[in-house]
Every structure is written in structure tokens, then in C-alpha cells.
Scaffold this motif. Structure first.
Motif, PDB file in Angstrom:
ATOM      1  N   MET A  50       0.817  -1.213   0.000  1.00  0.00           N
ATOM      2  CA  MET A  50       0.000   0.000   0.000  1.00  0.00           C
ATOM      3  C   MET A  50       0.849   1.260   0.000  1.00  0.00           C
ATOM      4  SD  MET A  50      -3.203  -0.957   2.431  1.00  0.00           S
ATOM      5  CE  MET A  50      -4.093   0.490   1.932  1.00  0.00           C
ATOM      6  N   GLU A  51       2.148   1.133   0.200  1.00  0.00           N
ATOM      7  CA  GLU A  51       3.036   2.287   0.198  1.00  0.00           C
ATOM      8  C   GLU A  51       3.267   2.757  -1.231  1.00  0.00           C
ATOM      9  OE1 GLU A  51       4.337   3.886   2.865  1.00  0.00           O
ATOM     10  OE2 GLU A  51       3.058   2.576   4.063  1.00  0.00           O
ATOM     11  N   PRO A  52       3.449   4.069  -1.436  1.00  0.00           N
ATOM     12  CA  PRO A  52       3.747   4.538  -2.788  1.00  0.00           C
ATOM     13  C   PRO A  52       5.132   4.069  -3.224  1.00  0.00           C
ATOM     14  CG  PRO A  52       3.838   6.346  -1.212  1.00  0.00           C
ATOM     15  CD  PRO A  52       3.345   5.145  -0.477  1.00  0.00           C
ATOM     16  N   THR A  53       5.240   3.786  -4.495  1.00  0.00           N
ATOM     17  CA  THR A  53       6.528   3.356  -5.032  1.00  0.00           C
ATOM     18  C   THR A  53       7.436   4.560  -5.201  1.00  0.00           C
ATOM     19  OG1 THR A  53       5.826   3.624  -7.319  1.00  0.00           O
ATOM     20  CG2 THR A  53       5.390   1.472  -6.289  1.00  0.00           C
ATOM     21  N   ASP A  54       8.701   4.294  -5.471  1.00  0.00           N
ATOM     22  CA  ASP A  54       9.647   5.385  -5.699  1.00  0.00           C
ATOM     23  C   ASP A  54       9.243   6.208  -6.923  1.00  0.00           C
ATOM     24  OD1 ASP A  54      11.143   4.739  -3.493  1.00  0.00           O
ATOM     25  OD2 ASP A  54      12.584   3.508  -4.611  1.00  0.00           O
ATOM     26  N   ALA A  55       8.733   5.550  -7.948  1.00  0.00           N
ATOM     27  CA  ALA A  55       8.304   6.261  -9.156  1.00  0.00           C
ATOM     28  C   ALA A  55       7.116   7.182  -8.851  1.00  0.00           C
ATOM     29  CB  ALA A  55       7.926   5.260 -10.248  1.00  0.00           C
ATOM     30  N   GLU A  56       6.181   6.712  -8.020  1.00  0.00           N
ATOM     31  CA  GLU A  56       5.039   7.551  -7.650  1.00  0.00           C
ATOM     32  C   GLU A  56       5.482   8.745  -6.814  1.00  0.00           C
ATOM     33  OE1 GLU A  56       1.478   4.209  -7.509  1.00  0.00           O
ATOM     34  OE2 GLU A  56       2.752   4.495  -5.752  1.00  0.00           O
ATOM     35  N   LEU A  57       6.426   8.529  -5.893  1.00  0.00           N
ATOM     36  CA  LEU A  57       6.942   9.635  -5.091  1.00  0.00           C
ATOM     37  C   LEU A  57       7.684  10.649  -5.957  1.00  0.00           C
ATOM     38  CD1 LEU A  57       8.183   7.729  -1.921  1.00  0.00           C
ATOM     39  CD2 LEU A  57       6.183   9.209  -2.129  1.00  0.00           C
ATOM     40  N   ASP A  58       8.443  10.164  -6.958  1.00  0.00           N
ATOM     41  CA  ASP A  58       9.125  11.069  -7.878  1.00  0.00           C
ATOM     42  C   ASP A  58       8.130  11.882  -8.693  1.00  0.00           C
ATOM     43  OD1 ASP A  58      11.592  10.235  -6.980  1.00  0.00           O
ATOM     44  OD2 ASP A  58      11.878   8.768  -8.607  1.00  0.00           O
ATOM     45  N   ALA A  59       7.041  11.248  -9.114  1.00  0.00           N
ATOM     46  CA  ALA A  59       6.015  11.958  -9.879  1.00  0.00           C
ATOM     47  C   ALA A  59       5.345  13.032  -9.031  1.00  0.00           C
ATOM     48  CB  ALA A  59       4.971  10.974 -10.407  1.00  0.00           C
ATOM     49  N   ILE A  60       5.084  12.725  -7.772  1.00  0.00           N
ATOM     50  CA  ILE A  60       4.492  13.716  -6.871  1.00  0.00           C
ATOM     51  C   ILE A  60       5.451  14.877  -6.667  1.00  0.00           C
ATOM     52  CG2 ILE A  60       3.746  14.120  -4.487  1.00  0.00           C
ATOM     53  CD1 ILE A  60       2.673  11.208  -4.525  1.00  0.00           C
ATOM     54  N   GLU A  61       6.727  14.563  -6.471  1.00  0.00           N
ATOM     55  CA  GLU A  61       7.726  15.614  -6.271  1.00  0.00           C
ATOM     56  C   GLU A  61       7.853  16.488  -7.514  1.00  0.00           C
ATOM     57  OE1 GLU A  61      12.476  16.004  -5.316  1.00  0.00           O
ATOM     58  OE2 GLU A  61      11.424  14.185  -4.745  1.00  0.00           O
ATOM     59  N   GLN A  62       7.760  15.893  -8.687  1.00  0.00           N
ATOM     60  CA  GLN A  62       7.834  16.645  -9.937  1.00  0.00           C
ATOM     61  C   GLN A  62       6.612  17.545 -10.112  1.00  0.00           C
ATOM     62  OE1 GLN A  62       8.087  14.141 -13.407  1.00  0.00           O
ATOM     63  NE2 GLN A  62       9.347  15.644 -14.481  1.00  0.00           N
ATOM     64  N   GLU A  63       5.457  17.112  -9.637  1.00  0.00           N
ATOM     65  CA  GLU A  63       4.224  17.886  -9.764  1.00  0.00           C
ATOM     66  C   GLU A  63       4.002  18.859  -8.614  1.00  0.00           C
ATOM     67  OE1 GLU A  63       1.052  15.101 -10.180  1.00  0.00           O
ATOM     68  OE2 GLU A  63       1.802  14.312 -12.079  1.00  0.00           O
ATOM     69  N   MET A  64       4.858  18.859  -7.607  1.00  0.00           N
ATOM     70  CA  MET A  64       4.650  19.678  -6.420  1.00  0.00           C
ATOM     71  C   MET A  64       4.538  21.176  -6.720  1.00  0.00           C
ATOM     72  SD  MET A  64       3.828  19.603  -3.324  1.00  0.00           S
ATOM     73  CE  MET A  64       4.065  17.897  -2.943  1.00  0.00           C
ATOM     74  N   PRO A  65       5.353  21.763  -7.626  1.00  0.00           N
ATOM     75  CA  PRO A  65       5.156  23.196  -7.925  1.00  0.00           C
ATOM     76  C   PRO A  65       3.748  23.498  -8.463  1.00  0.00           C
ATOM     77  CG  PRO A  65       7.282  22.490  -8.739  1.00  0.00           C
ATOM     78  CD  PRO A  65       6.558  21.251  -8.290  1.00  0.00           C
ATOM     79  N   LEU A  66       3.213  22.611  -9.286  1.00  0.00           N
ATOM     80  CA  LEU A  66       1.854  22.793  -9.803  1.00  0.00           C
ATOM     81  C   LEU A  66       0.833  22.655  -8.680  1.00  0.00           C
ATOM     82  CD1 LEU A  66      -0.196  23.139 -12.079  1.00  0.00           C
ATOM     83  CD2 LEU A  66      -0.055  20.672 -12.466  1.00  0.00           C
ATOM     84  N   ILE A  67       1.032  21.701  -7.800  1.00  0.00           N
ATOM     85  CA  ILE A  67       0.107  21.511  -6.683  1.00  0.00           C
ATOM     86  C   ILE A  67       0.092  22.745  -5.794  1.00  0.00           C
ATOM     87  CG2 ILE A  67      -0.303  20.151  -4.586  1.00  0.00           C
ATOM     88  CD1 ILE A  67       0.909  17.731  -6.176  1.00  0.00           C
ATOM     89  N   LEU A  68       1.270  23.276  -5.478  1.00  0.00           N
ATOM     90  CA  LEU A  68       1.354  24.471  -4.629  1.00  0.00           C
ATOM     91  C   LEU A  68       0.749  25.697  -5.308  1.00  0.00           C
ATOM     92  CD1 LEU A  68       4.908  23.947  -3.105  1.00  0.00           C
ATOM     93  CD2 LEU A  68       2.682  23.529  -2.030  1.00  0.00           C
ATOM     94  N   ALA A  69       0.967  25.823  -6.621  1.00  0.00           N
ATOM     95  CA  ALA A  69       0.370  26.940  -7.353  1.00  0.00           C
ATOM     96  C   ALA A  69      -1.153  26.817  -7.365  1.00  0.00           C
ATOM     97  CB  ALA A  69       0.916  26.983  -8.779  1.00  0.00           C
ATOM     98  N   ASP A  70      -1.649  25.605  -7.482  1.00  0.00           N
ATOM     99  CA  ASP A  70      -3.098  25.382  -7.461  1.00  0.00           C
ATOM    100  C   ASP A  70      -3.676  25.722  -6.085  1.00  0.00           C
ATOM    101  OD1 ASP A  70      -5.440  24.738  -8.770  1.00  0.00           O
ATOM    102  OD2 ASP A  70      -5.313  22.607  -8.275  1.00  0.00           O
ATOM    103  N   VAL A  71      -2.953  25.386  -5.031  1.00  0.00           N
ATOM    104  CA  VAL A  71      -3.393  25.730  -3.677  1.00  0.00           C
ATOM    105  C   VAL A  71      -3.435  27.246  -3.510  1.00  0.00           C
ATOM    106  CG1 VAL A  71      -2.723  25.643  -1.233  1.00  0.00           C
ATOM    107  CG2 VAL A  71      -2.665  23.570  -2.620  1.00  0.00           C
ATOM    108  N   ASP A  72      -2.430  27.946  -4.048  1.00  0.00           N
ATOM    109  CA  ASP A  72      -2.427  29.414  -3.977  1.00  0.00           C
ATOM    110  C   ASP A  72      -3.620  30.008  -4.713  1.00  0.00           C
ATOM    111  OD1 ASP A  72      -0.161  29.440  -2.455  1.00  0.00           O
ATOM    112  OD2 ASP A  72       1.197  29.867  -4.132  1.00  0.00           O
ATOM    113  N   LEU A  73      -3.970  29.432  -5.858  1.00  0.00           N
ATOM    114  CA  LEU A  73      -5.132  29.907  -6.610  1.00  0.00           C
ATOM    115  C   LEU A  73      -6.413  29.694  -5.809  1.00  0.00           C
ATOM    116  CD1 LEU A  73      -6.513  31.010  -9.143  1.00  0.00           C
ATOM    117  CD2 LEU A  73      -6.479  28.676 -10.063  1.00  0.00           C
TER     118      LEU A  73
END
Length: 88
Positions: free
Chosen positions: A18-41
Motif C-alpha cells: 500500500m506504500e507509494p513506489t519510488d516512481a510515484e513519489l518522484d512523480a508527486i515531487e515533480q508535480e509539487m510546484p503545480l500543486i502548490l500553485a493550485d493551492v495558492d489559486l
């Protein structure tokens, strides 16, 4: 009567599969600027809804939208190996 599903969820809640894989964690880290910008919006939109919107609220929302779109474009332009280049 005991509900077995509740017990099963408690037992398997921390299973290794049930733990996220390394690839999933890398994808989340890569998308983090977009996630934070969306939160600011969303924050800017919530602030504007709290009272009658004024010029500052409009600018804040517009700036947050521009940042979110820029992050979206940057993410879309990344190739699969993480380098810049591609679609737009």
C-alpha cells in the motif's frame, strides 16, 4: 457482531504493497510546484469570496492563475526523462 472489514482494514492499513513506489513519489515531487500553485489559486479565490471582491483580490487571483498556468505549461513541457523540451 464484529465487522470483519473494519478489522481487516486495520490489519492491512500498513501493508508494504500500500506504500507509494519510488516512481510515484518522484512523480508527486515533480508535480509539487503545480500543486502548490493550485493551492495558492484556491486560497486567492476563497479570500475573494469572503467579502466583496476588490482590485487587490482580482490581482491576487489573476496572479495565482497565471502562476498555476505557467507551472502547468512547465510540467507539460517536461519529457519523460525529466528534461525540459516538448509540446509547447
Amino acid at each position: 457482531m464484529n465487522i470483519i472489514v473494519t478489522v481487516q482494514e486495520a490489519v492491512t492499513a500498513f501493508a508494504d504493497w500500500m506504500e507509494p513506489t519510488d516512481a510515484e513519489l518522484d512523480a508527486i515531487e515533480q508535480e509539487m510546484p503545480l500543486i502548490l500553485a493550485d493551492v495558492d489559486l484556491i486560497d486567492a479565490q476563497i479570500i475573494a469570496m469572503d467579502h466583496t471582491p476588490n482590485e487587490v483580490d482580482t490581482r491576487r487571483t489573476r496572479r495565482a492563475l497565471a502562476r498555476m498556468l505557467a507551472e502547468w505549461r512547465a510540467l507539460a513541457n517536461l519529457t519523460t526523462d525529466g528534461t525540459v523540451g516538448g509540446a509547447a
